[in-house]
Design a protein around this motif. Structure first.
Motif, mmCIF file in Angstrom:
data_model
loop_
_atom_site.group_PDB
_atom_site.id
_atom_site.type_symbol
_atom_site.label_atom_id
_atom_site.label_comp_id
_atom_site.label_asym_id
_atom_site.label_seq_id
_atom_site.Cartn_x
_atom_site.Cartn_y
_atom_site.Cartn_z
ATOM 1 N N THR A 297 0.833 -1.202 0.000
ATOM 2 C CA THR A 297 0.000 0.000 0.000
ATOM 3 C C THR A 297 0.868 1.253 0.000
ATOM 4 O O THR A 297 0.574 2.213 -0.718
ATOM 5 N N ALA A 298 1.946 1.252 0.768
ATOM 6 C CA ALA A 298 2.863 2.394 0.803
ATOM 7 C C ALA A 298 3.488 2.636 -0.569
ATOM 8 O O ALA A 298 3.637 3.790 -0.991
ATOM 9 N N ALA A 299 3.844 1.564 -1.274
ATOM 10 C CA ALA A 299 4.404 1.717 -2.621
ATOM 11 C C ALA A 299 3.394 2.359 -3.560
ATOM 12 O O ALA A 299 3.736 3.245 -4.354
ATOM 13 N N LEU A 300 2.138 1.926 -3.461
ATOM 14 C CA LEU A 300 1.091 2.508 -4.307
ATOM 15 C C LEU A 300 0.816 3.961 -3.943
ATOM 16 O O LEU A 300 0.615 4.806 -4.819
ATOM 17 N N VAL A 301 0.814 4.270 -2.650
ATOM 18 C CA VAL A 301 0.603 5.654 -2.204
ATOM 19 C C VAL A 301 1.746 6.539 -2.691
ATOM 20 O O VAL A 301 1.516 7.628 -3.222
ATOM 21 N N LEU A 302 2.982 6.074 -2.537
ATOM 22 C CA LEU A 302 4.135 6.846 -2.990
ATOM 23 C C LEU A 302 4.054 7.117 -4.487
ATOM 24 O O LEU A 302 4.290 8.249 -4.938
ATOM 25 N N ALA A 303 3.698 6.101 -5.262
ATOM 26 C CA ALA A 303 3.585 6.280 -6.716
ATOM 27 C C ALA A 303 2.524 7.323 -7.051
ATOM 28 O O ALA A 303 2.735 8.175 -7.923
ATOM 29 N N PHE A 304 1.414 7.275 -6.350
ATOM 30 C CA PHE A 304 0.332 8.228 -6.649
ATOM 31 C C PHE A 304 0.697 9.632 -6.190
ATOM 32 O O PHE A 304 0.450 10.605 -6.906
ATOM 33 N N VAL A 305 1.280 9.760 -5.015
ATOM 34 C CA VAL A 305 1.692 11.082 -4.523
ATOM 35 C C VAL A 305 2.733 11.682 -5.465
ATOM 36 O O VAL A 305 2.659 12.860 -5.817
ATOM 37 N N TRP A 306 3.695 10.871 -5.905
ATOM 38 C CA TRP A 306 4.714 11.345 -6.842
ATOM 39 C C TRP A 306 4.059 11.821 -8.138
ATOM 40 O O TRP A 306 4.436 12.849 -8.696
ATOM 41 N N GLN A 307 3.064 11.056 -8.582
ATOM 42 C CA GLN A 307 2.335 11.406 -9.808
ATOM 43 C C GLN A 307 1.671 12.773 -9.670
ATOM 44 O O GLN A 307 1.731 13.590 -10.587
ATOM 45 N N ILE A 308 1.062 13.030 -8.542
ATOM 46 C CA ILE A 308 0.340 14.295 -8.342
ATOM 47 C C ILE A 308 1.305 15.446 -8.056
ATOM 48 O O ILE A 308 1.223 16.496 -8.675
ATOM 49 N N VAL A 309 2.221 15.250 -7.120
ATOM 50 C CA VAL A 309 3.117 16.337 -6.693
ATOM 51 C C VAL A 309 4.072 16.766 -7.808
ATOM 52 O O VAL A 309 4.287 17.948 -8.023
ATOM 53 N N PHE A 310 4.644 15.798 -8.528
ATOM 54 C CA PHE A 310 5.622 16.120 -9.559
ATOM 55 C C PHE A 310 5.024 16.097 -10.970
ATOM 56 O O PHE A 310 5.757 16.207 -11.951
ATOM 57 N N ASN A 311 3.718 15.913 -11.053
ATOM 58 C CA ASN A 311 3.002 15.905 -12.331
ATOM 59 C C ASN A 311 3.654 14.945 -13.331
ATOM 60 O O ASN A 311 3.869 15.276 -14.484
ATOM 61 N N GLU A 312 3.996 13.750 -12.852
ATOM 62 C CA GLU A 312 4.576 12.716 -13.707
ATOM 63 C C GLU A 312 3.533 11.614 -13.891
ATOM 64 O O GLU A 312 3.344 10.779 -13.020
ATOM 65 N N LEU A 313 2.877 11.656 -15.026
ATOM 66 C CA LEU A 313 1.869 10.643 -15.297
ATOM 67 C C LEU A 313 2.543 9.306 -15.601
ATOM 68 O O LEU A 313 3.564 9.259 -16.283
ATOM 69 N N PRO A 314 1.989 8.216 -15.092
ATOM 70 C CA PRO A 314 2.599 6.905 -15.340
ATOM 71 C C PRO A 314 2.381 6.446 -16.773
ATOM 72 O O PRO A 314 1.319 6.651 -17.357
ATOM 73 N N CYS A 315 3.401 5.833 -17.337
ATOM 74 C CA CYS A 315 3.312 5.264 -18.676
ATOM 75 C C CYS A 315 2.531 3.950 -18.609
ATOM 76 O O CYS A 315 2.240 3.452 -17.520
ATOM 77 N N PRO A 316 2.194 3.355 -19.738
ATOM 78 C CA PRO A 316 1.456 2.080 -19.713
ATOM 79 C C PRO A 316 2.174 0.978 -18.940
ATOM 80 O O PRO A 316 1.530 0.209 -18.214
ATOM 81 N N LEU A 317 3.491 0.880 -19.052
ATOM 82 C CA LEU A 317 4.216 -0.133 -18.294
ATOM 83 C C LEU A 317 4.166 0.156 -16.791
ATOM 84 O O LEU A 317 4.078 -0.759 -15.973
#
Length: 191
Positions: free
Chosen positions: A24-44
């Protein structure tokens, strides 16, 4: 015919709760990073998140119904899928001068961290299968306690947030290779 009582190792519940909290922490970190740094995840990247969600579902089943080889198998299968996807992404960016996709955390890209985490999940399952060798899913929900229940609900909510975010990013079609905007929000922002 009476079957012997099948119980898991005394530390199994705690370790599964801790592992689910880590996923869950890994998923939260990925989502927070996505929002804070505006880095949308690629398909992979999205596929790696799906693998984390599926691995977390296996851990959640261990907490809710008791440790079971079938639940550990679900975690292992998800982790193997995650390894394939994260290794593929890692290999895509091995050319000299290729900066990789996205920013780094402690000098490693998120797909490298994902690869490490998936390997760790498989090692964790190997240890837990040895500890819980006589355990089995009773089919009956068990009392989980407040902390484990909170971890399970947090995992469930984080999974829903990732599903909503992916839908906003990709819409109903294929996700772009190098996303720069949320496709379903673009008409609202004038992009």
């Amino acid at each position: 015919m009476q079957f012997a009582s099948r119980s898991s190792h005394p530390a199994s519940f705690f370790l599964n709760a801790l592992a689910l909290l880590g996923v869950t922490a890994a998923l939260v970190l990925a989502f927070v990073w996505q929002i804070v740094f505006n880095e949308l995840p690629c398909p992979l990247c999205l596929l790696q998140r799906v693998a984390f969600v599926l691995a977390g579902a296996g851990l959640l089943l261990n907490l809710r119904f008791g440790a079971s080889p079938a639940h550990y198998a679900m975690v292992i299968a998800a982790a193997l899928g995650g390894i394939v996807v994260s290794a593929r992404q890692l290999l895509l960016h091995q050319a000299p001068g290729d900066p990789g996709y996205g920013s780094t955390l402690l000098d490693l890209h998120f797909y490298t961290w994902a690869l490490i985490a998936f390997v760790a999940l498989i090692a964790y399952c190997a240890v837990m299968l040895a500890l819980d060798r006589r355990a089995g899913d009773s089919g009956q929900p068990r009392r989980t306690g407040i902390v484990a229940g909170a971890i399970m609900w947090l995992f469930f909510l984080v999974s829903l947030v990732h599903a909503a975010s992916t839908t906003l990013e990709c819409g109903v079609g294929a996700c772009p290779d190098n996303p720069t905007t949320y496709q379903l929000l673009a008409p609202l922002s004038g992009d």
